[in-house]
Design an enzyme around this catalytic site. Structure first.
Site, short mmCIF file in Angstrom:
data_model
loop_
_atom_site.label_atom_id
_atom_site.label_comp_id
_atom_site.label_asym_id
_atom_site.label_seq_id
_atom_site.Cartn_x
_atom_site.Cartn_y
_atom_site.Cartn_z
CB ALA A 30 47.38 36.46 36.60
CG ASP A 64 37.31 39.81 44.13
OD1 ASP A 64 38.04 40.09 43.16
OD2 ASP A 64 37.41 38.73 44.77
CD GLU A 65 36.24 36.97 40.66
OE1 GLU A 65 36.34 37.34 39.46
OE2 GLU A 65 36.86 36.00 41.12
CB CYS A 77 49.84 27.83 23.83
SG CYS A 77 51.63 27.70 23.72
ZN LIG Z 1 52.23 29.21 25.41
#
Ligand SMILES: [Zn+2]
Length: 178
Positions: free
Chosen positions: A3, A75-76, A173
């Site tokens: 992202a 971070d992380e 999905c």
């Molecule tokens: Zn999708």
């Protein structure tokens, strides 16, 4: 995942650096995809970071600095021990701007540790979404793929690269691992 969260994290760190803030950047040792001493985005942007193995190391380091620390960026955070939430909140209480970066859910769509608590504690949250690999919609899930198929919940990690990977998927999905 996918992202652009590392890109966004680096961008926010740079804004504070340009503004002459004293910024300390930390990352857990586990994340050595590209570099040991830097955080590097997929697009190639990078910032220097101090590699740590525990939340206590961050606390000790920040307290050991003589000059005023304005910003601590971590971070992380999902890969750091759970003490990090208190360490970060205590720093914020002392007037330090704390910026944390992390994934909100794992491939089972369960909340990642620490990030769940930071979502509640933070004054500001910037949530990024990726593009679904299947339909092109807004992806907020990570599907773990092993040998071309969605992985089961308990599917062992395959270390041979190429047979085991992750892809961004939207809620429609995404197939919940059984
Ligand atoms: Zn999708």
């Amino acid at each position: 995942m996918f992202a652009g969260k590392t890109e966004e994290f680096i961008r926010s760190i740079r804004r504070y650096t340009y503004a002459q803030f004293n910024v300390l950047v930390f990352k857990p040792e586990i994340d050595n995809r590209y570099s040991d001493e830097k955080i590097v985005s997929h697009a190639g942007a990078s910032v220097d970071a101090i590699t740590i193995n525990s939340s206590k190391e961050i606390d000790d380091k920040v307290r050991s600095i003589k000059e005023k620390v304005d910003v601590v960026a971590i971070d992380e955070v999902q890969f750091i021990d759970e003490g990090i939430v208190k360490v970060a909140c205590d720093m914020a209480d002392r007037g330090i701007i704390v910026v944390v970066n992390g994934l909100d859910t794992d491939f089972k769509a369960d909340p990642f540790k620490n990030v769940d608590k930071f979502l509640v504690q933070a004054e500001y949250v910037k949530k990024l979404s990726a593009i679904c690999r299947v339909c092109g919609g807004n992806a907020n899930r990570t599907q773990r793929i092993v040998n071309g198929n969605p992985a089961r919940k308990d599917e062992p990690i395959i270390l041979v690269s190429g047979n085991d990977h992750y892809e961004a998927r939207c809620r429609h999905c995404y197939i919940k691992p059984k």
